[in-house]
Design a protein around this motif. Sequence first.
Motif, mmCIF file in Angstrom:
data_model
loop_
_atom_site.group_PDB
_atom_site.id
_atom_site.type_symbol
_atom_site.label_atom_id
_atom_site.label_comp_id
_atom_site.label_asym_id
_atom_site.label_seq_id
_atom_site.Cartn_x
_atom_site.Cartn_y
_atom_site.Cartn_z
ATOM 1 N N LEU A 15 0.785 -1.417 0.042
ATOM 2 C CA LEU A 15 0.033 -0.239 -0.247
ATOM 3 C C LEU A 15 0.755 1.374 0.119
ATOM 4 C CD1 LEU A 15 -2.779 -0.633 2.189
ATOM 5 C CD2 LEU A 15 -2.637 -0.774 0.379
ATOM 6 N N LYS A 16 1.737 1.112 0.193
ATOM 7 C CA LYS A 16 3.011 2.031 0.799
ATOM 8 C C LYS A 16 3.614 2.395 -0.552
ATOM 9 C CE LYS A 16 7.152 3.906 3.420
ATOM 10 N NZ LYS A 16 8.114 3.533 4.000
ATOM 11 N N GLN A 17 3.227 1.576 -1.325
ATOM 12 C CA GLN A 17 4.169 1.788 -2.751
ATOM 13 C C GLN A 17 3.341 1.964 -4.089
ATOM 14 O OE1 GLN A 17 5.571 -2.251 -3.323
ATOM 15 N NE2 GLN A 17 7.415 -2.417 -2.078
ATOM 16 N N LEU A 18 2.392 1.417 -4.083
ATOM 17 C CA LEU A 18 1.064 2.338 -4.533
ATOM 18 C C LEU A 18 0.622 3.811 -4.215
ATOM 19 C CD1 LEU A 18 -0.911 -1.198 -5.059
ATOM 20 C CD2 LEU A 18 0.458 -0.393 -6.497
ATOM 21 N N LYS A 19 0.685 4.470 -3.309
ATOM 22 C CA LYS A 19 0.557 4.926 -2.778
ATOM 23 C C LYS A 19 1.137 6.407 -3.722
ATOM 24 C CE LYS A 19 -1.006 8.288 1.212
ATOM 25 N NZ LYS A 19 -0.900 8.669 2.644
ATOM 26 N N GLU A 20 2.905 5.613 -3.455
ATOM 27 C CA GLU A 20 3.663 6.950 -4.218
ATOM 28 C C GLU A 20 3.698 6.939 -5.567
ATOM 29 O OE1 GLU A 20 8.414 7.292 -3.667
ATOM 30 O OE2 GLU A 20 7.313 5.825 -2.130
#
Length: 237
Positions: free
Chosen positions: A72-77
């Motif tokens: 989720l952190k990667q996709l948020k960026e």
Amino acid sequence: MNVKKMQAMMLIIVSVVVFLAGYREMKPVSDQEKMESMIAVLEKNGTNVQRWSWLARETKTISNIHTFEELLKQLKERANVEEWEIEQSKDGYKATAQKKFSSYEERLVVTWTMENTKENTFIIYEVSGEKWNPKYINKMNQIFDTKPKIYTCIQGALNDKIEGVLQDKVNEVLKDLSAKMIEKVEERAFVSVSAYNKKWNDALSTNKEKINVQIAIRSTNNKNTIVVGTPIITSEY
């Protein structure tokens, strides 16, 4: 070399030349080309295209909550997500982010089931709008690690009153899409068909038959609506 051998050799040479002259490399039809083809066919058949949707899906295997949170952190960026809306159930988690623009809207959904099974995580990126423009899906290339499965769909209203049965209009659309009907569901005011276009390089299997396009027409209150999707219709109709 005798005359017969010479004639045989010349026949082979001529055959090869003719084959090469007539050969054209079959390039895969892109999902964008399929979308634009469906829009063109519907407009040709008297449809006022009202909405399009593009859904991309990728599957992964994630074993724990920490890996899910990292995803989720990667996709948020990557997708420039402002905030995730997270739902938790006894089965797992679902994270959703939505954004509306003046001409289109997008939705990113990530689901993870806690069962440690193959492909227990789905990343779904959906874009929809009224007037199609390929630039609206550019962000897709930033989101996915591998080539996602693509589902495209077009919805519209038929401008003219359909003369005769709905199946006649479906047949016209099928012909213009170069698709062969495989399955059909027909009622008095509704008809839906699954078909196969051999020029399109993807397909789903159903009852040992291949399909890669669906068409549905519904007639209600003197209004005829049509939906076309590939490889299947993903919207409600």
